[in-house]
Design an enzyme around this catalytic site. Structure first.
Site, PDB file in Angstrom:
ATOM      1  N   ARG A  35       1.003  -0.498  -0.428  1.00 24.87           N
ATOM      2  CA  ARG A  35      -0.266   0.232   0.021  1.00 24.87           C
ATOM      3  C   ARG A  35       0.890   1.274  -0.161  1.00 24.87           C
ATOM      4  O   ARG A  35       1.660   1.426   0.771  1.00 24.87           O
ATOM      5  CB  ARG A  35      -0.914  -0.017   1.371  1.00 24.87           C
ATOM      6  CG  ARG A  35      -1.950   1.360   1.525  1.00 24.87           C
ATOM      7  CD  ARG A  35      -2.488   1.334   2.741  1.00 24.87           C
ATOM      8  NE  ARG A  35      -3.575   2.536   3.079  1.00 24.87           N
ATOM      9  CZ  ARG A  35      -2.972   2.726   4.346  1.00 24.87           C
ATOM     10  NH1 ARG A  35      -1.821   2.637   5.162  1.00 24.87           N
ATOM     11  NH2 ARG A  35      -3.768   3.875   4.774  1.00 24.87           N
ATOM     12  N   ARG A  76     -10.403  20.531   9.356  1.00 25.44           N
ATOM     13  CA  ARG A  76      -9.620  20.388  10.338  1.00 25.44           C
ATOM     14  C   ARG A  76     -10.501  21.704  10.345  1.00 25.44           C
ATOM     15  O   ARG A  76     -10.575  23.527   9.887  1.00 25.44           O
ATOM     16  CB  ARG A  76      -8.404  20.370   9.686  1.00 25.44           C
ATOM     17  CG  ARG A  76      -7.677  19.745   9.295  1.00 25.44           C
ATOM     18  CD  ARG A  76      -6.246  19.679   9.117  1.00 25.44           C
ATOM     19  NE  ARG A  76      -5.496  18.092   8.388  1.00 25.44           N
ATOM     20  CZ  ARG A  76      -5.417  17.047   9.319  1.00 25.44           C
ATOM     21  NH1 ARG A  76      -5.917  17.408  10.763  1.00 25.44           N
ATOM     22  NH2 ARG A  76      -4.840  15.895   8.837  1.00 25.44           N
TER      23      ARG A  76
END
Length: 481
Positions: A35, A76
């Site tokens: 990955r 965020r």
């Protein structure tokens, strides 16, 4: 080298695993899929790792899959005048679009899409749910909240909004650039973050244009609610338990995992169970007993693959983490109870000729002395159907198409073998027998099952099942042309 297990291991590469020696050690320890986490590192760094993977593939003669994991939109808060603020339970707090630095009463949340979707009573979770707030009033540019779980909120901490579907695409501008880079690089799978609806997956597949398979990460309650529609348009699924455990009660995650794995199995689409599987091995050479049990549970459920994240990307013991997963898998799969559980949870709906052929192959393998099921495939779909049956014997996938073999490295039980194109069924049987012998699955005294389609080299033509000897002399005497 062949794997002595069925479940596949996905290992994330990162700072702790970026050179040939380490990545080769991860492969030899048991990693089947590597990955590349697009949330970290540059394109140049990922290309170096990709090139090493392909070199290992060439050196070992075994296909290896590469999974590029897209970051997805990141929500965020802004910054604080003093870097952080303490929020007390029961106190009010406001999120708004004002870019001024925050304090103990308010902070900027620079995502108007969130305010557009919020409703009174919705929850806002900050810093992986460590701080929790409930909306008491809201508008297009603000949300007044009451703190339900207090703590210290600091600059740019992540925000989760579990109770509403956000009007946000799963692909940010960065993700689109990363997707194109990964496809051009040659990644076999794309993991799509922030999936909320089937349309998110369709968009990613449109951009991929068949160059890579798209795997949907289930990490939001909205994705779990729309799972059946998402599964239909996805090539595979990742049960991303980290964010699910933030946005949902943690006790609900295990039953969700079981349901999703079973649905993926029934649909013949590979499913990865991910997040914090051996988290303690980031710092310790020994996992906890609970982590071992967690890994074993995913294997008992019949997941196609189990995944390491920071353990192999940034941990101190990346190779040991893969070895641990490999050892747990081999132990579980040798347990008689494992077969009982796998077979009791088989729930495939058989509607096509290919469905019937692969079901027959599994039943023949269980009732006769057959050493392997060998399946010729152009696209890999018939191999996936064989894997859905979770047979007791190895599944050997034969294809002249390297990309097909690579993507099949994610499927349960598959041993991918490259072969030349064949034009006659006898050639197919001979090649299958040689593969079974060469990889140690059978010798000349054994029999194998061969599944293929005539005409050859055409997708969707699976129509032949043959029980054949591994002795080529017998094949030439008895098999039709």
């Amino acid at each position: 080298m062949r794997r002595l297990r069925n479940v596949k291991i996905v290992a994330t590469l990162g700072p702790a695993s970026s050179d040939y020696k380490t990545i080769r050690a991860l492969f030899e320890a048991g990693a089947d899929v590597f990955r590349l986490n697009m949330s970290h590192g540059t394109h140049a760094e990922h290309k170096v790792r990709y090139d090493i993977i392909r070199q290992i593939e060439a050196d070992t003669g075994r296909p290896v899959a590469v999974l590029a994991d897209l970051q997805g939109p990141k929500l965020r808060v802004g910054t604080f005048a003093f870097g952080a603020a303490d929020l007390e339970e029961g106190e009010p707090f406001r999120f708004d679009l004002d870019p001024t630095e925050g304090d103990g009463h308010r902070v900027c949340l620079p995502h108007p899409e969130i305010f557009a979707a919020l409703e009174v009573g919705a929850r806002l979770l900050v810093n992986d749910g460590k701080i929790r707030l409930r909306v008491t009033a809201c508008g297009p540019d603000f949300a007044d909240c009451v703190v339900t779980v207090g703590g210290t909120i600091s600059n740019r901490k992540g925000v989760n909004v579990p109770d509403v579907v956000l009007p946000l695409a799963a692909l940010s501008d960065k993700d689109r650039a990363d997707l194109e880079f990964a496809c051009e690089l040659g990644a076999d799978w794309l993991a799509l973050s922030f999936v909320q609806r089937a349309e998110d997956v369709i968009e990613a597949k449109t951009l991929a244009r068949g160059r890579a398979q798209v795997l949907s990460k289930i990490e939001k309650p909205s994705a779990e609610r729309a799972f059946d529609e998402i599964l239909k348009v996805s090539d595979g699924i990742m049960v991303a338990r980290g964010d699910l455990g933030v946005e949902l009660p943690v006790e609900s995650v295990p039953p969700i995992q079981k349901r999703l794995v079973r649905k993926c199995r029934a649909a013949a689409k590979p499913v990865i169970v991910a997040t914090q599987m051996l988290e303690s091995m980031i710092e310790s050479p020994m996992p906890t007993r609970a982590e071992i049990s967690d890994v074993a549970t995913a294997i008992y459920e019949g997941a196609d693959a189990i995944m390491l994240s920071a353990e192999s990307a940034a941990g101190r013991y990346p190779v040991e983490a893969v070895q641990t997963m490999n050892n747990v898998a081999r132990s579980v799969e040798s347990d008689p109870t494992y077969r009982d559980i796998i077979e009791a949870s088989r729930s495939a709906k058989r509607q096509t000729v290919a469905d019937g052929i692969v079901a027959a192959a599994r039943e023949i393998a269980e009732t006769t002395d057959v050493s392997a099921i060998c399946c010729y495939s152009q696209s890999g779909k018939t191999v996936a159907l064989v894997c859905r049956e979770r047979p007791r014997v190895p599944v050997i996938a034969l294809s002249p198409i390297t990309q097909t073999l690579r993507k099949l490295c994610l499927n349960w039980g598959v041993h991918a073998v490259r072969c030349e194109e064949v034009s006659r069924f006898k050639e197919a049987v001979v090649n299958a027998a040689r593969a079974a012998r060469d990889y140690g699955f059978a010798d000349e005294s054994h029999q194998i099952i061969v599944i293929a389609g005539v005409p050859f080299n055409v997708q969707g033509t699976t129509n032949i099942l043959r029980v054949a000897p591994c002795d080529e002399r017998l094949i030439y005497r008895t098999d039709p042309e």
